[in-house]
Each structure stands twice: as structure tokens, then as C-alpha cells.
Design a protein around this motif. Structure first.
Motif, PDB file in Angstrom:
ATOM      1  N   LEU A  14     -62.876-120.943 102.088  1.00  0.00           N
ATOM      2  CA  LEU A  14     -63.251-121.763 100.944  1.00  0.00           C
ATOM      3  C   LEU A  14     -64.773-121.774 100.837  1.00  0.00           C
ATOM      4  O   LEU A  14     -65.463-122.031 101.824  1.00  0.00           O
ATOM      5  N   THR A  16     -68.495-122.393  98.208  1.00  0.00           N
ATOM      6  CA  THR A  16     -69.193-122.882  97.036  1.00  0.00           C
ATOM      7  C   THR A  16     -70.310-121.887  96.767  1.00  0.00           C
ATOM      8  O   THR A  16     -71.068-121.545  97.675  1.00  0.00           O
ATOM      9  N   GLN A  18     -73.502-120.875  94.120  1.00  0.00           N
ATOM     10  CA  GLN A  18     -74.390-121.241  93.022  1.00  0.00           C
ATOM     11  C   GLN A  18     -74.878-119.952  92.368  1.00  0.00           C
ATOM     12  O   GLN A  18     -75.442-119.091  93.030  1.00  0.00           O
ATOM     13  N   LEU A  23     -71.922-123.431  89.093  1.00  0.00           N
ATOM     14  CA  LEU A  23     -71.469-123.649  90.459  1.00  0.00           C
ATOM     15  C   LEU A  23     -70.017-123.207  90.492  1.00  0.00           C
ATOM     16  O   LEU A  23     -69.231-123.585  89.617  1.00  0.00           O
ATOM     17  N   ARG A  25     -66.513-122.919  92.824  1.00  0.00           N
ATOM     18  CA  ARG A  25     -65.774-123.280  94.032  1.00  0.00           C
ATOM     19  C   ARG A  25     -64.505-122.451  94.042  1.00  0.00           C
ATOM     20  O   ARG A  25     -63.822-122.332  93.022  1.00  0.00           O
ATOM     21  N   THR A  27     -62.084-119.374  96.736  1.00  0.00           N
ATOM     22  CA  THR A  27     -61.757-118.737  98.013  1.00  0.00           C
ATOM     23  C   THR A  27     -62.174-117.273  97.968  1.00  0.00           C
ATOM     24  O   THR A  27     -61.896-116.584  96.991  1.00  0.00           O
ATOM     25  N   ASN A  59     -71.871-130.787  86.237  1.00  0.00           N
ATOM     26  CA  ASN A  59     -70.711-130.875  87.127  1.00  0.00           C
ATOM     27  C   ASN A  59     -69.397-131.024  86.360  1.00  0.00           C
ATOM     28  O   ASN A  59     -68.434-131.587  86.856  1.00  0.00           O
ATOM     29  N   GLU A  61     -66.117-129.226  84.554  1.00  0.00           N
ATOM     30  CA  GLU A  61     -65.330-128.010  84.695  1.00  0.00           C
ATOM     31  C   GLU A  61     -65.384-127.190  83.410  1.00  0.00           C
ATOM     32  O   GLU A  61     -65.092-127.677  82.326  1.00  0.00           O
ATOM     33  N   LYS A  64     -61.142-122.617  84.962  1.00  0.00           N
ATOM     34  CA  LYS A  64     -60.329-122.554  86.178  1.00  0.00           C
ATOM     35  C   LYS A  64     -59.494-121.286  86.058  1.00  0.00           C
ATOM     36  O   LYS A  64     -58.836-121.069  85.044  1.00  0.00           O
ATOM     37  N   SER A  80     -69.952-121.557 103.058  1.00  0.00           N
ATOM     38  CA  SER A  80     -68.554-121.898 103.304  1.00  0.00           C
ATOM     39  C   SER A  80     -68.441-123.413 103.215  1.00  0.00           C
ATOM     40  O   SER A  80     -69.353-124.146 103.613  1.00  0.00           O
ATOM     41  N   ASP A  81     -67.349-123.896 102.675  1.00  0.00           N
ATOM     42  CA  ASP A  81     -67.169-125.342 102.511  1.00  0.00           C
ATOM     43  C   ASP A  81     -67.133-126.067 103.852  1.00  0.00           C
ATOM     44  O   ASP A  81     -67.416-127.248 103.919  1.00  0.00           O
ATOM     45  N   ARG A  86     -70.541-133.479 103.252  1.00  0.00           N
ATOM     46  CA  ARG A  86     -70.331-134.247 102.010  1.00  0.00           C
ATOM     47  C   ARG A  86     -70.612-135.712 102.223  1.00  0.00           C
ATOM     48  O   ARG A  86     -70.417-136.303 103.175  1.00  0.00           O
TER      49      ARG A  86
END
Length: 86
Positions: A14, A16, A18, A23, A25, A27, A59, A61, A64, A80-81, A86
Motif C-alpha cells: 500500500l 501514497t 504525490q 495525491l 493512494r 497498491t 483532498n 476524491e 477511483k 509505503s503506507d 498518521r
């Protein structure tokens, strides 16, 4: 691990990402024992991202999709997440 059509096994990670404008997110799939960085420097122009969500600068969406090919020339940073606090 996932067996890809190339015959090799890949691990889903997973991430993230940029880019210049978004941005992302999703896999990516890397060979076991390799680093995330190795997938950005292996001479491929595009990085395959599955289960991708694109977010704008607010931020929100934007998109998808099950698959997205990201031009590596437009990646500002990627992590990697697991590494995100967070």
C-alpha cells in the motif's frame, strides 16, 4: 504474494504517491526482497498502481479506479503506507 502474468511472485504494498497535481493512494506490487525505490528506477516509464484513488489539492476524491499507470516523471515522492505516522 501474487503471481503475475510474467511468472514471478510479487508482494502488494500500500502506497501514497504525490504527483505534480494529485495525491494517489493505492497498491503497487514489488518483487520480494526489493525496495520500493527499485521499482521507480528499473527503467519503466510507468508505475502500475491497483485500487487507486486520486485526490486533488483539497483532498477531494477525483477518481477511483482498479488500475492506473502513473508516469514516473511526474512523481514528486512516494512512500509505503507502513512508513506514514498518521
Amino acid at each position: 504474494q501474487v503471481e503475475m502474468m510474467t511468472g514471478g511472485f510479487y508482494e502488494p504494498i500500500l502506497v501514497t504517491i504525490q504527483t505534480d497535481q494529485h495525491l494517489i493512494r493505492g497498491t503497487i506490487h514489488i518483487r520480494p526482497g526489493t525496495r520500493l525505490k527499485d521499482n521507480l528506477t528499473d527503467q519503466e516509464q510507468f508505475l502500475a498502481v491497483t485500487n487507486a484513488v486520486l485526490l486533488n489539492s483539497h483532498n477531494e476524491e477525483v477518481l477511483k479506479t482498479n488500475f492506473l499507470a502513473v508516469n514516473v516523471d511526474h512523481i514528486v515522492w512516494v512512500t509505503s503506507d507502513e512508513e506514514i505516522n498518521r
